[in-house]
Design a protein around this motif. Sequence first.
Motif, PDB file in Angstrom:
ATOM      1  N   SER B 150       0.838  -1.196   0.000  1.00  0.00           N
ATOM      2  CA  SER B 150       0.000   0.000   0.000  1.00  0.00           C
ATOM      3  C   SER B 150       0.873   1.246   0.000  1.00  0.00           C
ATOM      4  O   SER B 150       2.089   1.183   0.159  1.00  0.00           O
ATOM      5  CB  SER B 150      -0.930  -0.006   1.207  1.00  0.00           C
ATOM      6  OG  SER B 150      -0.186  -0.279   2.362  1.00  0.00           O
ATOM      7  N   GLN B 507       0.547   4.913   6.628  1.00  0.00           N
ATOM      8  CA  GLN B 507       0.317   3.775   5.733  1.00  0.00           C
ATOM      9  C   GLN B 507      -1.139   3.733   5.319  1.00  0.00           C
ATOM     10  O   GLN B 507      -2.021   3.607   6.162  1.00  0.00           O
ATOM     11  CB  GLN B 507       0.733   2.493   6.466  1.00  0.00           C
ATOM     12  CG  GLN B 507       0.529   1.220   5.662  1.00  0.00           C
ATOM     13  CD  GLN B 507       1.117   0.014   6.382  1.00  0.00           C
ATOM     14  OE1 GLN B 507       2.071   0.135   7.157  1.00  0.00           O
ATOM     15  NE2 GLN B 507       0.550  -1.155   6.144  1.00  0.00           N
ATOM     16  N   ASN B 508      -1.360   3.838   3.998  1.00  0.00           N
ATOM     17  CA  ASN B 508      -2.697   3.650   3.423  1.00  0.00           C
ATOM     18  C   ASN B 508      -3.713   4.685   3.901  1.00  0.00           C
ATOM     19  O   ASN B 508      -4.899   4.389   4.005  1.00  0.00           O
ATOM     20  CB  ASN B 508      -3.187   2.221   3.750  1.00  0.00           C
ATOM     21  CG  ASN B 508      -4.343   1.797   2.873  1.00  0.00           C
ATOM     22  OD1 ASN B 508      -4.392   2.143   1.684  1.00  0.00           O
ATOM     23  ND2 ASN B 508      -5.279   1.069   3.432  1.00  0.00           N
ATOM     24  N   LEU B 509      -3.264   5.895   4.196  1.00  0.00           N
ATOM     25  CA  LEU B 509      -4.214   6.918   4.636  1.00  0.00           C
ATOM     26  C   LEU B 509      -4.980   7.472   3.430  1.00  0.00           C
ATOM     27  O   LEU B 509      -4.384   7.745   2.386  1.00  0.00           O
ATOM     28  CB  LEU B 509      -3.500   8.071   5.352  1.00  0.00           C
ATOM     29  CG  LEU B 509      -3.522   7.977   6.887  1.00  0.00           C
ATOM     30  CD1 LEU B 509      -2.769   6.739   7.338  1.00  0.00           C
ATOM     31  CD2 LEU B 509      -2.957   9.227   7.533  1.00  0.00           C
TER      32      LEU B 509
END
Lengths: 534, 534
Positions: B150, B507-509
């Motif tokens: 991601s 991460q993956n926001l």
Amino acid sequence: MNNIPTLPNTPAVTGRSIIAGRPVSGAEGTHRSVQPVDGSALGPEFGFVGAAEVDRAARAALECFDAYRAVDDERRAAFLDAVADELEAMRPQLVERATAETGLPVGRIKGEVGRTGGQFRLFAREVRLGAFHGLRHDSALPERQPAPRSDIRQRRIPLGPVAVFGASNFPLAFSTAGGDTASALAAGCPVVVKGHSAHAGTAELAGQAIARAAARTGMPEGVFSVLFGSGSLVGQQLASHPAIAAIGFTGSQAAGTALMATAAARPRPIPVYAEMSSINPVLVTRDAIRADAAGEAAGFVGSLTLGSGQFCTNPGLVFVEATDEADAYLAEIREAVASSTGQTMLTASIRSAFDSGVERLHGAGATTHAEGEAGAGPNAPAPRTLLTHAATFAERPEMHEEVFGAAALVVVYRDEEELSRALSALGGQLTATLRMTEGERDLAFARRLLPQLERLAGRIIVNEWPTGVEVIDSMVHGGPFPATSDSRTTSVGTLAVERFLRPVAYQNLPESLLPAVFADPSLPRREDGALVVA
Amino acid sequence: MNNIPTLPNTPAVTGRSIIAGRPVSGAEGTHRSVQPVDGSALGPEFGFVGAAEVDRAARAALECFDAYRAVDDERRAAFLDAVADELEAMRPQLVERATAETGLPVGRIKGEVGRTGGQFRLFAREVRLGAFHGLRHDSALPERQPAPRSDIRQRRIPLGPVAVFGASNFPLAFSTAGGDTASALAAGCPVVVKGHSAHAGTAELAGQAIARAAARTGMPEGVFSVLFGSGSLVGQQLASHPAIAAIGFTGSQAAGTALMATAAARPRPIPVYAEMSSINPVLVTRDAIRADAAGEAAGFVGSLTLGSGQFCTNPGLVFVEATDEADAYLAEIREAVASSTGQTMLTASIRSAFDSGVERLHGAGATTHAEGEAGAGPNAPAPRTLLTHAATFAERPEMHEEVFGAAALVVVYRDEEELSRALSALGGQLTATLRMTEGERDLAFARRLLPQLERLAGRIIVNEWPTGVEVIDSMVHGGPFPATSDSRTTSVGTLAVERFLRPVAYQNLPESLLPAVFADPSLPRREDGALVVA
């Protein structure tokens, strides 16, 4: 034709330490690795080294320090690539030995070999990129009034020999040939590893890979040693040895803080990078549960039980808002946990610490929420979840400490104020995870919460699970104390190389004396205030 | 219309601390600054604050931390520029008060006001450059096998409130509005200063400049406080206060190591940046003397006696090869020292420590080499040089400690091995200086010696003198212990901002949750492994 012992021609566990490229049989007692799956001992016998060998390894590291740091970037990168080659070439031996010593599944260890080699290749790339030199230059201003300014340059140089203490839970990626070793060698620091006794054979094999790569690429011999010996004796001696300039450690908070104390009490204190303890809070919103309660529960329990819960980033804490949805979610978790089976833990003492940790949570007032089945063998306890309320949680420090393994505490909170107070009570964390929708309620909640999560943890994750650490530039595997001893850095990813460097300025040096890196126009630098990338 | 006290409309010493923008009269005893030139007291009386006020300042800093770090770069830079404006606007008051409190000459203090404002402008520029954010991005790889990756991003965020302890010898540039304060504010950290009692009036004026700039540019009030109180009480309380996240200090090794111990013993240890002690070795080659013995001697004695020798980078140690030229050089030094006159030192206790330091050198076997004249008043001791041999020097730790003031030890060595052993005995240094020609003999000597000097010091200087520190990107004012508590950084120059930052990964926001800096394409960053500068 000579009697100096040499490394075996093919990778093999021999029970010997490696000091400056040579195998050394210790005579301070013996040790055998134990297979956690059934408690049986593994051959061969390791001969523990004593103070003389520790001293020899540390001195050899210091003696070659100037030679090793003078190796140019391309040759240093080639050395790191060669370590990766050697590790990958001994994959069968590593997989066989590491699975036996740790009880971890073959697939997991295969992946870890790949990741460990990959780390060395990543740091080779980092060395070639050259940003780690931290070059800065301010030109002379001979006409400046009231006084001229001379030419001043800055680069970063390595700190000196680094002592590395590997982890129990990653016999490769966080051990002898793990990220601490790779980043220290990339920075130009010789490394002395205290091999982990729980997987001594794996450590010896990995050590052979590094020593062989060093010899093959012409590095000075003292650049790497791995020692097997009594944890407290060898550990304390290394940490207080005058030749050692920094420490990398992954393990328990007790052992990490002991190293911090030793390092701080030295006549000349040194930095300690200890990655120690984290329970990795996960916050699951009402709307995320409403969208998929079963999926949320399955994801969480999968992350919780992965590798028997033995990850630094294992989700040991789940915050749930007290709503009707929470009841449905808790029921789904209960079902998933109940149908899970324990896997073998790394050692008998880790298993027994798991039991004490669960006891501690009960003692603080947590109730049993769900329990799975114990696995086969003596060291495969049942996964479990416990339950408590946020108000209780905030007041019970025993609930803020890690239980290493597949046990999590589910904390139910009434409102955001109660949640915030509970989070404030926590020490620093490696990760904080939000499970949420992109609905307005959740986005607003996340926006209010983010500043607190940033202060709490080194990595913030949305809608994934914390057990998964990418080895890349942007990774942070770190966080405020007690997650680590030093929040200013990471132990995974390329930023880790900066842990082992310090700046030096060169004022008015004639060109013929300046270090060669300053003359390389391809290196990134800061030139009279401007960032320059070739 | 209200009763909350406010800062005076024009800069004036009032004897009050400043907590979160408001003047506060302490009631824990009183204090007056003393003029070192004649020992007379200066008005007004300062009311010392106690534990309640320390707690209030630290809490106010923590309470505004999230608000202050959320201020965007341009506004934060404008705040720093405004501090420079305010300092420059009160130049007459600063010069009058600081010269009275320190005995330092008007010209020196005028220059220091300029440098102090200049530091704030430099850090404003640094904030606008944006490299301090340390942005890194690795794109998502949704197709990656065996598992997708991601989107992961990294930035650096400030550590939290910083406690600053200023120096006695730089009432402006290393004090209340000094480099520690400027770099911490630039990083996004609120600051609580323990004002130095020796120049409390100067500290109050500088504090007014910062508080006024903060108000004028709309910063949260808790962003800055300066406290006057008992050094040990206020200092220890600040260093152990849970709201404080890092410490900046300039001063003695005894006080610095006490702060290090306090910080390490906290339930949650914090970083300490203490700049403490350095004797700044100078190596003068035979050929440099041969080229200009009188010039070498005059340059050295000028640097030694500058500002009564009260510089962190004062050259307290000169190594000379035992040759006929050395005799000529020593004679020239003797003459230059003999014709020098002592200047007033900063305080009576610093003067008395100078006397004890000279005694210590004598006790260890150094002989008097030359002595100047004492100056007027009680605190202007005669400059002096002492003499010893390298073999003696290597074995006497008393000779490796700083004598703060215009006293230097000249060490004569027989050969390079003896020199190297003497240098190895030394602790870490801020600077190491080579006085040399560009002849082959000297260049070869310098090349052999450079690696050792790099391991020894933070800055290497050729053919200039150490007493002169440029405030620029490439400066390193730091070095191994005991020069500082942390060799990985500098307290002067833009690199200092990195002391107060730590990395956080996202991460993956979803884009709507990502911090705004990630969306600014003008900021330097690392993008999928490549360095990108707009």
